[in-house]
Design an enzyme around this catalytic site. Structure first.
Site, PDB file in Angstrom:
ATOM      1  N   HIS A 119      26.901 -11.065 -31.186  1.00 14.77           N
ATOM      2  CA  HIS A 119      26.994 -12.528 -31.472  1.00 14.77           C
ATOM      3  C   HIS A 119      25.968 -13.023 -32.304  1.00 14.77           C
ATOM      4  CE1 HIS A 119      28.852 -13.039 -27.070  1.00 14.77           C
ATOM      5  NE2 HIS A 119      29.612 -12.717 -27.965  1.00 14.77           N
ATOM      6  N   CYS A 127      25.138 -19.821 -45.281  1.00 13.36           N
ATOM      7  CA  CYS A 127      25.537 -20.877 -46.051  1.00 13.36           C
ATOM      8  C   CYS A 127      27.114 -20.942 -45.452  1.00 13.36           C
ATOM      9  CB  CYS A 127      25.654 -20.904 -47.287  1.00 13.36           C
ATOM     10  SG  CYS A 127      26.117 -22.049 -48.512  1.00 13.36           S
ATOM     11  N   SER A 191      26.768 -12.275 -16.920  1.00 15.68           N
ATOM     12  CA  SER A 191      28.119 -12.613 -15.986  1.00 15.68           C
ATOM     13  C   SER A 191      29.122 -12.163 -16.564  1.00 15.68           C
ATOM     14  CB  SER A 191      28.040 -14.316 -16.170  1.00 15.68           C
ATOM     15  OG  SER A 191      28.483 -14.607 -17.704  1.00 15.68           O
TER      16      SER A 191
HETATM   17  P1  NAD Z   1      25.288 -15.952 -18.878  1.00 15.55           P
HETATM   18  O1  NAD Z   1      24.225 -16.807 -19.074  1.00 15.55           O
HETATM   19  O2  NAD Z   1      26.476 -15.949 -18.806  1.00 15.55           O
HETATM   20  O3  NAD Z   1      24.762 -14.876 -17.709  1.00 15.55           O
HETATM   21  C1  NAD Z   1      23.507 -14.377 -17.660  1.00 15.55           C
HETATM   22  C2  NAD Z   1      23.590 -13.485 -16.422  1.00 15.55           C
HETATM   23  O4  NAD Z   1      22.382 -13.064 -16.401  1.00 15.55           O
HETATM   24  C3  NAD Z   1      23.987 -13.852 -15.183  1.00 15.55           C
HETATM   25  O5  NAD Z   1      24.952 -13.191 -14.434  1.00 15.55           O
HETATM   26  C4  NAD Z   1      22.727 -14.110 -14.391  1.00 15.55           C
HETATM   27  O6  NAD Z   1      22.830 -13.931 -12.699  1.00 15.55           O
HETATM   28  C5  NAD Z   1      21.929 -12.958 -14.909  1.00 15.55           C
HETATM   29  N1  NAD Z   1      20.663 -12.945 -14.630  1.00 15.55           N
HETATM   30  C6  NAD Z   1      19.703 -13.863 -14.745  1.00 15.55           C
HETATM   31  N2  NAD Z   1      18.259 -13.639 -14.501  1.00 15.55           N
HETATM   32  C7  NAD Z   1      18.393 -12.297 -14.489  1.00 15.55           C
HETATM   33  C8  NAD Z   1      17.280 -11.255 -14.647  1.00 15.55           C
HETATM   34  N3  NAD Z   1      15.981 -11.635 -14.317  1.00 15.55           N
HETATM   35  N4  NAD Z   1      17.617 -10.130 -14.510  1.00 15.55           N
HETATM   36  C9  NAD Z   1      18.923  -9.575 -14.660  1.00 15.55           C
HETATM   37  N5  NAD Z   1      20.084 -10.594 -14.714  1.00 15.55           N
HETATM   38  C10 NAD Z   1      19.880 -11.754 -14.717  1.00 15.55           C
HETATM   39  O7  NAD Z   1      24.841 -14.956 -20.252  1.00 15.55           O
HETATM   40  P2  NAD Z   1      25.894 -13.910 -20.930  1.00 15.55           P
HETATM   41  O8  NAD Z   1      26.526 -13.258 -19.973  1.00 15.55           O
HETATM   42  O9  NAD Z   1      24.823 -13.070 -21.993  1.00 15.55           O
HETATM   43  O10 NAD Z   1      26.724 -15.090 -21.811  1.00 15.55           O
HETATM   44  C11 NAD Z   1      26.292 -16.261 -22.512  1.00 15.55           C
HETATM   45  C12 NAD Z   1      26.076 -16.309 -23.905  1.00 15.55           C
HETATM   46  O11 NAD Z   1      24.975 -16.896 -24.338  1.00 15.55           O
HETATM   47  C13 NAD Z   1      26.104 -15.090 -24.803  1.00 15.55           C
HETATM   48  O12 NAD Z   1      26.883 -14.885 -25.986  1.00 15.55           O
HETATM   49  C14 NAD Z   1      24.629 -14.795 -25.125  1.00 15.55           C
HETATM   50  O13 NAD Z   1      24.414 -14.236 -26.423  1.00 15.55           O
HETATM   51  C15 NAD Z   1      24.272 -16.226 -25.481  1.00 15.55           C
HETATM   52  N6  NAD Z   1      22.862 -16.476 -24.895  1.00 15.55           N
HETATM   53  C16 NAD Z   1      21.841 -15.443 -25.440  1.00 15.55           C
HETATM   54  C17 NAD Z   1      20.592 -15.635 -25.214  1.00 15.55           C
HETATM   55  C18 NAD Z   1      19.640 -14.655 -25.838  1.00 15.55           C
HETATM   56  O14 NAD Z   1      19.743 -14.094 -26.977  1.00 15.55           O
HETATM   57  N7  NAD Z   1      18.546 -14.449 -25.263  1.00 15.55           N
HETATM   58  C19 NAD Z   1      20.191 -16.686 -24.235  1.00 15.55           C
HETATM   59  C20 NAD Z   1      21.134 -17.470 -23.671  1.00 15.55           C
HETATM   60  C21 NAD Z   1      22.642 -17.342 -24.112  1.00 15.55           C
HETATM   61 ZN    ZN Z   2      25.449 -21.449 -50.720  1.00 16.80          ZN
END
Ligand code: NAD
Ligand code: ZN
Length: 251
Positions: A119, A127, A191
């Site tokens: 992602h 840009c 998730s």
């Molecule tokens: P999601 O928010 O859908 O799911 C997060 C999952 O993490 C949940 O199932 C939850 O139960 C679990 N979780 C929460 N705390 C935890 C812990 N301490 N240890 C283990 N598991 C834990 O996130 P997703 O599935 O990554 O999808 C959401 C999208 O948002 C993705 O594309 C992601 O790249 C993006 N996102 C990225 C970041 C980051 O780069 N840190 C932060 C937020 C969202």
């Molecule tokens: Zn440019």
């Protein structure tokens, strides 16, 4: 009952090609909020309103402010035991690749080398007109927003994948190749609902790989996993590291 860390250590030692697949939850223990968790980001907005091409079109400044806020959180955060243990497993030859949906760069900061970012990365801007990409060394201040292209002066955007956008083709291809080769996939903190990324562990499972699911909450993989580790990533990986004798940096 046997500690799941012992079980997973054994699976790792008996595997010949293990990979790790991560989502926002792996960084939750570093203090970086997930989108769907109880302390979801910017609760007045749905992520789909901010992390989307239509959201950006409507209000580029608001979207940039949200990203700058997230960058400040990430800049002051540190990798946790899960990121460090995953990097140590790669150095030990027990993990071949890390496929991540995260944009925070914490796997690389912890020392992981073969990281496939599905992602994009929050520390890059792009840009909207000429496609020029560059690295942001620090979070932009709000009065610089929205950022402009240093080459052509057009509106720039975060170089991340938004809802409704295709994933970077090369990264997606590599991820599915790794999943096809894997005989063990450790899924951490996702998730699994964001597609097509969420299907990568399923692809591996369908080809016979074992699946470990590290997540305190039930999720898409719960029913198909060989081992469900129902706890937070950091304490679990800390124990796994201890079982395998991996050195982790002191917090
Ligand atoms: P999601 O928010 O859908 O799911 C997060 C999952 O993490 C949940 O199932 C939850 O139960 C679990 N979780 C929460 N705390 C935890 C812990 N301490 N240890 C283990 N598991 C834990 O996130 P997703 O599935 O990554 O999808 C959401 C999208 O948002 C993705 O594309 C992601 O790249 C993006 N996102 C990225 C970041 C980051 O780069 N840190 C932060 C937020 C969202
Ligand atoms: Zn440019």
């Amino acid at each position: 009952m046997e500690d799941p860390a012992v079980k997973v250590a054994r699976l790792l030692e008996n595997s010949s090609y293990a990979i790790v697949f991560t989502g926002a939850g792996v960084s939750a223990d570093s203090g970086i909020p997930t989108f769907r968790g109880p302390d979801g980001l910017w609760r007045r907005y749905r992520p789909e309103e901010l992390a989307s091409p239509w959201g950006f079109e409507r209000n580029p400044r608001l979207v940039w402010e949200w990203y700058a806020w997230r960058m400040r959180i990430i800049a002051s955060a540190r990798p946790n035991a899960a990121h460090y243990a995953i990097a140590a497993l790669e150095r030990r030859g027990l993990v071949r690749a890390v496929i991540t949906q995260n944009v925070d760069g914490l796997h690389q900061r912890a020392g992981s080398k073969n990281v496939i970012e599905l992602h994009g990365n929050i520390w890059r801007a792009r840009c909207t007109r000429c496609g020029y990409r560059w690295i942001l060394e620090s979070p932009p201040s709000d009065d610089e927003l929205p950022l402009r292209c240093p080459r052509c002066g057009s509106l720039a955007r975060p170089d991340v994948v938004w809802f409704g956008e295709p994933l970077p083709e090369a990264a997606l291809r590599r991820a599915f190749e790794e999943a096809g080769k894997a005989d063990l996939v450790i899924v951490v903190g996702t998730s699994g609902v964001v597609e097509p990324a969420g299907s990568i562990p399923v692809h591996a499972k369908e080809r016979g790989a074992r699946l470990v699911n590290v997540n305190p909450e039930p999720n898409r993989y719960t029913g198909m996993a060989d081992v469900n580790v129902e706890e937070r990533a950091a304490p679990f990986f800390e124990r796994l590291a201890r079982v395998l004798g991996l050195e982790l940096p002191r917090e």
